[in-house]
Design a protein around this motif. Structure first.
Motif, PDB file in Angstrom:
ATOM      1  N   ASP A 271      41.006  42.070  49.118  1.00 21.80           N
ATOM      2  CA  ASP A 271      41.749  43.192  48.341  1.00 21.80           C
ATOM      3  C   ASP A 271      42.814  43.697  49.051  1.00 21.80           C
ATOM      4  O   ASP A 271      44.157  44.022  48.397  1.00 21.80           O
ATOM      5  N   GLU A 272      43.015  43.657  50.404  1.00 17.93           N
ATOM      6  CA  GLU A 272      44.351  43.999  51.261  1.00 17.93           C
ATOM      7  C   GLU A 272      45.428  43.229  51.256  1.00 17.93           C
ATOM      8  O   GLU A 272      46.484  43.418  51.017  1.00 17.93           O
TER       9      GLU A 272
ATOM     10  N   ARG B  96      36.413  43.657  41.167  1.00 21.55           N
ATOM     11  CA  ARG B  96      37.668  43.986  42.284  1.00 21.55           C
ATOM     12  C   ARG B  96      38.814  43.900  41.597  1.00 21.55           C
ATOM     13  O   ARG B  96      39.758  44.865  42.228  1.00 21.55           O
ATOM     14  N   ALA B  97      39.178  42.878  40.852  1.00 26.43           N
ATOM     15  CA  ALA B  97      40.585  43.098  40.197  1.00 26.43           C
ATOM     16  C   ALA B  97      40.973  44.385  39.351  1.00 26.43           C
ATOM     17  O   ALA B  97      42.032  45.000  39.651  1.00 26.43           O
ATOM     18  N   ARG B  98      39.818  45.244  38.839  1.00 29.08           N
ATOM     19  CA  ARG B  98      39.944  46.367  38.093  1.00 29.08           C
ATOM     20  C   ARG B  98      40.195  47.443  39.142  1.00 29.08           C
ATOM     21  O   ARG B  98      41.083  48.203  38.968  1.00 29.08           O
ATOM     22  N   GLU B  99      39.388  47.420  40.178  1.00 24.86           N
ATOM     23  CA  GLU B  99      39.733  48.395  41.136  1.00 24.86           C
ATOM     24  C   GLU B  99      41.052  48.386  42.098  1.00 24.86           C
ATOM     25  O   GLU B  99      41.592  49.582  42.000  1.00 24.86           O
ATOM     26  N   ILE B 100      41.614  47.207  42.094  1.00 26.02           N
ATOM     27  CA  ILE B 100      42.865  47.001  42.662  1.00 26.02           C
ATOM     28  C   ILE B 100      43.775  47.570  41.847  1.00 26.02           C
ATOM     29  O   ILE B 100      44.708  48.093  42.249  1.00 26.02           O
ATOM     30  N   SER B 101      43.907  47.246  40.405  1.00 21.85           N
ATOM     31  CA  SER B 101      45.079  47.159  39.703  1.00 21.85           C
ATOM     32  C   SER B 101      44.843  48.910  39.136  1.00 21.85           C
ATOM     33  O   SER B 101      45.808  49.354  38.663  1.00 21.85           O
ATOM     34  N   GLU B 102      43.967  49.605  39.285  1.00 23.55           N
ATOM     35  CA  GLU B 102      43.689  50.951  38.904  1.00 23.55           C
ATOM     36  C   GLU B 102      44.505  51.798  39.781  1.00 23.55           C
ATOM     37  O   GLU B 102      45.019  52.806  39.534  1.00 23.55           O
ATOM     38  N   ASN B 103      44.685  51.322  41.089  1.00 22.50           N
ATOM     39  CA  ASN B 103      45.462  51.730  42.126  1.00 22.50           C
ATOM     40  C   ASN B 103      47.111  51.387  42.225  1.00 22.50           C
ATOM     41  O   ASN B 103      47.730  51.742  43.357  1.00 22.50           O
ATOM     42  N   LEU B 104      47.334  50.543  41.526  1.00 24.02           N
ATOM     43  CA  LEU B 104      48.799  49.861  41.452  1.00 24.02           C
ATOM     44  C   LEU B 104      49.606  50.690  40.248  1.00 24.02           C
ATOM     45  O   LEU B 104      49.374  50.491  39.165  1.00 24.02           O
TER      46      LEU B 104
END
Length: 148
Positions: free
Chosen positions: A75-76, A32-40
């Motif tokens: 995540d949001e 989840r952290a990787r998915e979030i940080s790829e979009n930041l």
């Protein structure tokens, strides 16, 4: 040959700046952290995600994302936390609200405007009278000028 292709594929894959000390022990939370940080977006590098950037601010943001996930945020909520501190700029995919709505509508609007301009230009050309050929007087004058 297959080994060479595999080696080239591995070398061509993106290099993440995430250090082993930053990774979470829980693989689900880490994913989840990787998915979030790829979009930041990195506030310093601007063209890289915080996952790919080596800038100190990106490391801090990666750690903050993981801390928020461990604390139980969705995540949001994690994304809202980062956006509250850095603004919508850090999102690679801006939200379709407020000023982000202008970004989402600009592309289709420009495509539509280009289509209208192309249609109007083609229509005007189709209605334009054909250029007439040279008259006998023009041909004589042209021949006279070319002889000189």
């Amino acid at each position: 040959m297959r080994r060479l292709i595999l080696l080239l594929a591995l070398l061509a894959s993106p290099a993440h700046a995430v250090q082993p000390s930053e990774m979470l022990a829980d693989p689900v939370l880490e994913a989840r952290a990787r998915e979030i940080s790829e979009n930041l977006r990195c506030p310093v590098c601007q063209g890289e995600s915080i996952d790919d950037s080596n800038a100190p601010i990106s490391r801090d943001l990666r750690l903050a994302v993981r801390e928020r996930l461990v604390a139980g945020d969705s995540d949001e909520q994690v994304v809202d936390y980062v956006v509250a501190r850095f603004g919508e700029f850090v999102l690679f995919k801006p939200r379709a609200t407020g000023s982000g709505l202008a970004l989402w509508l600009a592309g289709p609007a420009m495509l539509l405007a280009g289509g209208v301009i192309a249609w109007a230009t083609l229509r005007r050309r189709a209605r334009a009278p054909e250029a007439e050929g040279l008259t006998e007087a023009d041909r004589a004058r042209l021949a006279e000028l070319l002889k000189e």
